[in-house]
Scaffold this active site. Structure first.
Site, PDB file in Angstrom:
ATOM      1  N   CYS B 112       0.884  -1.168   0.000  1.00 32.52           N
ATOM      2  CA  CYS B 112       0.000   0.000   0.000  1.00 32.52           C
ATOM      3  C   CYS B 112       0.915   1.209   0.000  1.00 32.52           C
ATOM      4  CB  CYS B 112      -0.918   0.021   1.220  1.00 32.52           C
ATOM      5  SG  CYS B 112      -1.943   1.504   1.261  1.00 32.52           S
ATOM      6  N   CYS B 115      -0.595   4.335   2.128  1.00 35.10           N
ATOM      7  CA  CYS B 115      -0.715   4.275   3.592  1.00 35.10           C
ATOM      8  C   CYS B 115      -0.325   2.886   4.060  1.00 35.10           C
ATOM      9  CB  CYS B 115      -2.097   4.688   4.077  1.00 35.10           C
ATOM     10  SG  CYS B 115      -3.464   3.979   3.157  1.00 35.10           S
ATOM     11  N   SER B 116      -1.258   2.104   4.535  1.00 32.87           N
ATOM     12  CA  SER B 116      -0.907   0.801   5.085  1.00 32.87           C
ATOM     13  C   SER B 116      -2.092  -0.143   4.969  1.00 32.87           C
ATOM     14  CB  SER B 116      -0.524   0.963   6.547  1.00 32.87           C
ATOM     15  OG  SER B 116      -1.581   1.624   7.212  1.00 32.87           O
ATOM     16  N   CYS B 117      -2.899   0.039   3.921  1.00 34.44           N
ATOM     17  CA  CYS B 117      -4.073  -0.813   3.740  1.00 34.44           C
ATOM     18  C   CYS B 117      -3.612  -2.259   3.613  1.00 34.44           C
ATOM     19  CB  CYS B 117      -4.857  -0.373   2.503  1.00 34.44           C
ATOM     20  SG  CYS B 117      -5.445   1.328   2.671  1.00 34.44           S
TER      21      CYS B 117
END
Lengths: 109, 207
Positions: B112, B115-117
């Site tokens: 991702c 972000c950090s999906c």
């Protein structure tokens, strides 16, 4: 790391960076609670905030805070900002409650 | 919102003193206010923390092992990952799951960049490196080099597909079932499937 103009601090795909350090850590209880808070707020039955709003809030932290804060610090900063924007909580009551919480935990009442 | 004090992870506290971090205090204050306003209850919060602790890569591994042993489930999983996981009783939340299958000559990996999906309903919260600048920046530019840093060296002839997640779309890699595992039970197969195999930075090994 300086991004090119027009590119947000979070938008790092394709930029040069160092080796991937295979770090991990066990999440602290307060981090789990931030996670729980978010899951409850985005729950279909409540929809107080959305995942996209969380992300917009994180991306809006600005370059300094974005890089300085840890992952769940960014989350709670964003969640809180959105709750204030939406009038779910006020800046004032948040400030007073944070003082009360700190006093309670640090035994300085 | 109140301005945070100078932030510094290198805390030096007087011996025995209890100090509450700024953002920790914020979390507690926000949770208390929301509970008082009736948005959710303290019990809801406790249950959700417990549910998070129960979300581990074992859930994803069970999904993979089922797909390896049940062709109808595998077809359903590749068609609609969210619905297939829900049919196993896994609570999937509001995001969509897309399952990408590794086949001979094709390898998939997930990042991702924004972000950090991450498919946290199946794998739990992401490891720190998944959220790090080096992984997010480089995985879309030089993924073979990044995978090599994880010890996964793909032949040049292997097609590598890197999937960039979004807030609404999460990816899970369905790894190839290792050769020599025909006699293994579904449970034994699940034990071969690590978190990293489902992110695509590793492949499962036969026992």
């Amino acid at each position: 790391m300086t991004n090119e103009p027009g590119r947000g601090v979070h938008d790092m795909g394709g930029l040069p960076a160092g080796p991937v350090k295979p770090n991990e850590h066990d999440y602290a209880m307060w981090e789990r609670q931030v996670d729980a808070l978010m899951v409850l707020l985005i729950n279909k039955s409540r929809r107080v905030i959305t995942v996209d709003e969380l992300r917009r809030g994180i991306e809006g932290l600005g370059a300094g805070a974005y890089d300085r804060l840890s992952y769940y610090e960014r989350w709670i900063a964003s969640i809180t900002q959105i709750l204030i924007e939406k009038g779910v909580i006020t800046n004032d009551e948040l400030g007073r409650r944070m003082e009360a919480v700190k006093a309670r935990f640090e035994g300085t009442t | 919102m109140a301005e945070p004090p100078d932030h510094n992870h290198d805390h030096h506290h007087p011996e025995g003193a209890v100090r509450l971090d700024y953002y920790e205090a914020m979390q507690l204050a926000v949770a208390e206010l929301l509970i008082e306003k009736g948005i959710f209850s303290a019990d809801d919060m406790r249950r959700e923390v417990e549910a998070m602790q129960a979300r581990t890569p074992a859930k994803g591994a069970a999904v993979v092992a089922r797909a390896w042993t049940d062709p109808a489930f595998k077809a359903a999983l590749l068609k609609n990952g969210t619905a297939a996981c829900e049919s196993l009783g896994i609570e999937m939340g509001p995001t969509h799951l897309v399952v990408v299958e590794n086949t001979p000559g094709v390898h998939n990996a997930v990042v991702c960049t924004l972000c950090s999906c991450y498919p946290r309903m199946l794998l739990g919260p992401p490891p720190d490196w998944y959220k790090s600048r080096p992984y997010r920046s480089r995985m879309v530019r030089e993924p073979r080099a990044v995978l090599a840093e994880f010890g996964l060296r793909l032949p040049d002839s292997t097609v590598l597909r890197v999937h960039d997640s979004t807030a609404d779309m999460r990816y899970l890699v369905l790894p190839e079932r290792p050769a020599g595992t025909t006699s293994l039970s579904e449970g034994a197969l699940a034990a071969l499937v690590t978190r990293d195999c489902m992110i695509g930075v590793a492949v499962p090994k036969a026992p």
